[in-house]
Scaffold this motif. Structure first.
Motif, PDB file in Angstrom:
ATOM      1  N   ASP A   1      32.092  40.184  22.103  1.00 49.29           N
ATOM      2  CA  ASP A   1      30.815  40.829  21.827  1.00 49.29           C
ATOM      3  C   ASP A   1      29.796  40.626  22.939  1.00 49.29           C
ATOM      4  N   ARG A   2      30.284  40.255  24.133  1.00 49.77           N
ATOM      5  CA  ARG A   2      29.377  40.129  25.271  1.00 49.77           C
ATOM      6  C   ARG A   2      29.958  40.902  26.441  1.00 49.77           C
ATOM      7  N   TYR A   3      29.357  40.783  27.591  1.00 45.12           N
ATOM      8  CA  TYR A   3      29.785  41.576  28.743  1.00 45.12           C
ATOM      9  C   TYR A   3      31.246  41.329  29.099  1.00 45.12           C
ATOM     10  N   SER A   4      31.884  42.354  29.691  1.00 52.46           N
ATOM     11  CA  SER A   4      33.266  42.275  30.150  1.00 52.46           C
ATOM     12  C   SER A   4      33.262  42.085  31.662  1.00 52.46           C
ATOM     13  N   ILE A   5      33.817  40.984  32.119  1.00 56.91           N
ATOM     14  CA  ILE A   5      33.738  40.630  33.539  1.00 56.91           C
ATOM     15  C   ILE A   5      35.068  40.943  34.230  1.00 56.91           C
ATOM     16  N   MET A   6      34.969  41.653  35.350  1.00 59.17           N
ATOM     17  CA  MET A   6      36.136  42.053  36.132  1.00 59.17           C
ATOM     18  C   MET A   6      36.126  41.361  37.492  1.00 59.17           C
ATOM     19  N   ALA A   7      37.312  41.124  38.031  1.00 54.60           N
ATOM     20  CA  ALA A   7      37.412  40.734  39.435  1.00 54.60           C
ATOM     21  C   ALA A   7      37.107  41.972  40.273  1.00 54.60           C
ATOM     22  N   ARG A   8      36.180  41.856  41.183  1.00 52.96           N
ATOM     23  CA  ARG A   8      35.705  43.010  41.952  1.00 52.96           C
ATOM     24  C   ARG A   8      36.606  43.259  43.156  1.00 52.96           C
ATOM     25  N   LEU A   9      36.959  44.533  43.389  1.00 47.48           N
ATOM     26  CA  LEU A   9      37.832  44.910  44.508  1.00 47.48           C
ATOM     27  C   LEU A   9      37.111  45.725  45.579  1.00 47.48           C
ATOM     28  N   THR A  10      35.854  46.098  45.348  1.00 44.48           N
ATOM     29  CA  THR A  10      35.139  46.901  46.348  1.00 44.48           C
ATOM     30  C   THR A  10      34.491  45.970  47.374  1.00 44.48           C
ATOM     31  N   ASN A  11      35.308  45.121  47.979  1.00 43.84           N
ATOM     32  CA  ASN A  11      34.840  44.105  48.919  1.00 43.84           C
ATOM     33  C   ASN A  11      36.041  43.586  49.696  1.00 43.84           C
ATOM     34  N   ALA A  12      35.888  42.443  50.347  1.00 42.40           N
ATOM     35  CA  ALA A  12      36.988  41.860  51.119  1.00 42.40           C
ATOM     36  C   ALA A  12      38.163  41.469  50.226  1.00 42.40           C
ATOM     37  N   MET A  13      37.896  41.206  48.943  1.00 40.35           N
ATOM     38  CA  MET A  13      38.979  40.861  48.029  1.00 40.35           C
ATOM     39  C   MET A  13      39.907  42.058  47.829  1.00 40.35           C
ATOM     40  N   GLY A  14      39.323  43.243  47.740  1.00 40.06           N
ATOM     41  CA  GLY A  14      40.151  44.441  47.658  1.00 40.06           C
ATOM     42  C   GLY A  14      40.923  44.673  48.933  1.00 40.06           C
ATOM     43  N   ASP A  15      40.304  44.376  50.081  1.00 40.59           N
ATOM     44  CA  ASP A  15      41.011  44.506  51.356  1.00 40.59           C
ATOM     45  C   ASP A  15      42.212  43.561  51.394  1.00 40.59           C
ATOM     46  N   TRP A  16      42.021  42.336  50.875  1.00 41.32           N
ATOM     47  CA  TRP A  16      43.135  41.377  50.821  1.00 41.32           C
ATOM     48  C   TRP A  16      44.251  41.923  49.936  1.00 41.32           C
ATOM     49  N   ALA A  17      43.894  42.470  48.783  1.00 40.82           N
ATOM     50  CA  ALA A  17      44.913  43.003  47.869  1.00 40.82           C
ATOM     51  C   ALA A  17      45.685  44.136  48.522  1.00 40.82           C
ATOM     52  N   LYS A  18      44.981  45.051  49.187  1.00 33.79           N
ATOM     53  CA  LYS A  18      45.653  46.183  49.820  1.00 33.79           C
ATOM     54  C   LYS A  18      46.565  45.722  50.956  1.00 33.79           C
ATOM     55  N   GLU A  19      46.103  44.741  51.713  1.00 30.17           N
ATOM     56  CA  GLU A  19      46.940  44.218  52.801  1.00 30.17           C
ATOM     57  C   GLU A  19      48.188  43.545  52.243  1.00 30.17           C
ATOM     58  N   THR A  20      48.016  42.766  51.168  1.00 27.81           N
ATOM     59  CA  THR A  20      49.153  42.073  50.572  1.00 27.81           C
ATOM     60  C   THR A  20      50.130  43.071  49.971  1.00 27.81           C
ATOM     61  N   ILE A  21      49.615  44.102  49.316  1.00 28.61           N
ATOM     62  CA  ILE A  21      50.476  45.146  48.767  1.00 28.61           C
ATOM     63  C   ILE A  21      51.256  45.826  49.882  1.00 28.61           C
ATOM     64  N   GLY A  22      50.612  46.049  51.025  1.00 23.25           N
ATOM     65  CA  GLY A  22      51.261  46.723  52.141  1.00 23.25           C
ATOM     66  C   GLY A  22      52.380  45.940  52.780  1.00 23.25           C
ATOM     67  N   GLN A  23      52.497  44.646  52.453  1.00 22.52           N
ATOM     68  CA  GLN A  23      53.564  43.829  53.017  1.00 22.52           C
ATOM     69  C   GLN A  23      54.872  43.971  52.259  1.00 22.52           C
ATOM     70  N   GLU A  24      54.858  44.742  51.162  1.00 24.75           N
ATOM     71  CA  GLU A  24      56.084  44.991  50.420  1.00 24.75           C
ATOM     72  C   GLU A  24      57.066  45.746  51.312  1.00 24.75           C
ATOM     73  N   PRO A  25      58.390  45.471  51.202  1.00 23.68           N
ATOM     74  CA  PRO A  25      59.359  46.233  51.989  1.00 23.68           C
ATOM     75  C   PRO A  25      59.183  47.725  51.782  1.00 23.68           C
ATOM     76  N   GLY A  26      59.086  48.465  52.874  1.00 25.04           N
ATOM     77  CA  GLY A  26      58.817  49.888  52.778  1.00 25.04           C
ATOM     78  C   GLY A  26      60.059  50.716  52.559  1.00 25.04           C
ATOM     79  N   GLU A  27      59.853  51.980  52.214  1.00 23.87           N
ATOM     80  CA  GLU A  27      60.966  52.889  52.044  1.00 23.87           C
ATOM     81  C   GLU A  27      61.600  53.236  53.397  1.00 23.87           C
ATOM     82  N   GLY A  28      60.811  53.137  54.465  1.00 25.39           N
ATOM     83  CA  GLY A  28      61.327  53.563  55.760  1.00 25.39           C
ATOM     84  C   GLY A  28      61.184  55.065  55.899  1.00 25.39           C
ATOM     85  N   THR A  29      61.012  55.535  57.098  1.00 24.75           N
ATOM     86  CA  THR A  29      60.859  56.972  57.316  1.00 24.75           C
ATOM     87  C   THR A  29      62.105  57.577  57.924  1.00 24.75           C
ATOM     88  N   PHE A  30      63.148  56.766  58.107  1.00 30.94           N
ATOM     89  CA  PHE A  30      64.406  57.275  58.640  1.00 30.94           C
ATOM     90  C   PHE A  30      65.165  58.022  57.540  1.00 30.94           C
TER      91      PHE A  30
END
Length: 487
Positions: free
Chosen positions: A261-290
């Motif tokens: 019954d009070r405010y709902s608090i989220m981890a914010r991604l519109t900052n350097a934390m989101g940049d960290w998440a996107k960079e970490t996600i990008g380290q997943e093995p890729g499909e490759g373009t070959f």
């Protein structure tokens, strides 16, 4: 004086109480006391009694939100152990709250394609966690109190979500999406609705006006959303769920009041934390373009003879990168030889498939895989007909690994391969003492095909023999055994 209200990093739904309105003006109520922070798990804090339903929330479906996925854990208090909510952001990558991984014990897994977890077995996909990475500032349990409640999870299996439907993640360049006054949507598998997916619309607030907890709401790394009057809110079990604005995940459900019954608090991604998440996600093995192909892509051979084809490859953006070649789905007694076994993208190789005199007649799908150094892989299929292709032996079944050990109520997973047989084979499994029938993805395969079997362990320790059977189009069957040890 009112008793302090407890809060709890969320792991579930959106619920509250409503106060009847009257036509008469009333004096302003006294300020509410600050809520006391509680350990963020999927369990309600002792003494907290949230409302019975969701206010201003509505049923949701993964069909409309194809990137949402449910997190389970052994010992979780929701249906099937439901504990958290998350977003699919890559072929084997999930974005969720860090406290979903660190603050609660129990083997963790994910279920996709089910809006209602109260009935097991109707989901499209299950997979276990391979590894996870939390934000560097989230070092131990309860660090959600200072923010940085973000984790990137890698699953053991490819997730059945096409790239076009992966969740889009915000970064520091998207700060305008979380300015006070913007409105977003939150999703979660909440306890108040017994593991059913719900959504709600919440406004973004100035964090300065959200200091109602004994935990400081730090606007640098947290988003304050929702209301402070019980109108709409998230609750224990929604943790890790996405908060989206304009189709972009700008926040991750972190914590709120135990009574919702009070405010709902989220981890914010519109900052350097989101940049960290996107960079970490990008380290997943890729499909490759070959690319990779076979010429010809089909052939016929008698038992004891051999046949050859040419593996072709095409270079992608990475140029002539090295590719390792392998083959799967060969019938019994057959072997594959590549000359060479490693090529540079753009080159060709010779593939020879040699059968034995004992190789069963039938039609087999041979899958050739080319894998680059970063884990990206592409495949091509070859249809191999042995003899007249009819086959009288029926399908042959194998399972890898042939055994597994899990905790009580845990999830075991293995790969089932079917060779031979006539047409498509239907898979089934049975064994004494199993709480529900094992689940196959897919449930039917052609000759040389594979399927993932998920086996839900009983709550009684012991060793269980599970028979896995393939029944082909001619009603001929083949079986193998999987041994499950429950500790």
């Amino acid at each position: 004086m009112r008793a302090p209200r407890l809060i709890l990093p969320l792991a579930v739904a959106l619920a509250v109480t409503m106060t009847p309105m009257t036509g008469r003006a009333a004096a302003d109520p006294p300020p509410r006391p600050r809520s006391t922070a509680a350990t963020p798990t999927d369990r309600l804090t002792p003494g907290a009694t949230p409302g019975p339903g969701i206010v201003n929330g509505q049923p949701a479906s993964y069909r409309d939100h194809p990137s949402v996925i449910a997190g389970l854990r052994v010992g979780g208090s929701g249906p099937q152990g439901a504990s958290c909510t998350a977003s699919v952001v890559g072929k084997r990558t999930i974005l969720t709250a860090a406290h979903c991984m660190i603050d609660v014990a129990g083997e963790k897994s994910y279920v996709y394609g089910d809006d209602d977890l109260t009935t097991a077995g109707d989901e499209a996909f299950r997979t276990r966690v391979n590894k996870y990475v939390t934000h560097p500032e989230y070092r131990q349990a309860n660090d959600w109190r200072k923010g940085y409640d973000v984790a990137v999870v890698t699953t053991q299996d490819d997730l059945p979500v096409p790239q076009s439907q992966w969740a889009r993640v915000a970064g520091s360049g998207d700060a305008a999406l979380t300015r006070p006054g913007r409105t977003g949507t939150v999703l979660g598998f909440g306890k108040h609705q017994q593991g059913k997916l719900y959504s709600a619309t919440l406004p973004v607030n100035d964090p300065g006006g959200c200091q109602v907890f004994d935990v400081s709401v730090n606007g640098e790394v947290m988003l304050c959303t929702g209301y402070d009057d019980g109108r709409t809110g998230i609750c224990s079990g929604d943790s890790g769920g996405p908060f989206t604005v304009d189709g972009v995940v700008v926040g991750i459900v972190s914590f709120g009041a135990g009574t919702c019954d009070r405010y709902s608090i989220m981890a914010r991604l519109t900052n350097a934390m989101g940049d960290w998440a996107k960079e970490t996600i990008g380290q997943e093995p890729g499909e490759g373009t070959f690319g990779v192909g076979l010429s010809p892509s089909a052939g016929k051979v008698e038992p004891g003879a051999y046949i050859s084809t040419t593996v072709t490859s095409q270079a992608g953006d990475q140029g002539p990168e090295g590719l390792d070649l392998s083959a799967a789905g060969l019938p019994a007694g057959a072997r594959a030889t590549f000359q060479p076994v490693r090529v540079n993208a753009g080159d060709t190789a010779k593939l020879t498939m040699e059968t034995a005199a004992s190789t069963p007649k039938g039609i087999y799908k041979i899958t050739v895989t080319a894998q680059n150094g970063s884990g990206g892989a592409k495949t091509a299929d070859y249809t191999l007909t042995v003899g007249d292709g009819g086959g009288t032996e029926g399908p042959q079944v194998s399972v890898s690994p042939a055994s597994g050990t899990v905790q009580r109520g845990g999830l075991a997973q293995a790969t089932v391969t079917v060779t031979g047989g006539s047409g498509t084979s239907r898979l089934s499994a049975s064994g004494p003492g199993l709480p529900i029938s094992p689940f196959f993805n897919p449930s039917s395969v052609g000759p040389g095909g594979t399927s993932q079997v998920m086996i839900f362990a009983p709550f009684t320790p012991g060793t269980y023999k599970i028979t896995i059977t393939a029944t082909d189009g001619a009603s001929k069957s083949g079986s193998t055994l999987y041994t499950l040890t429950v500790r």
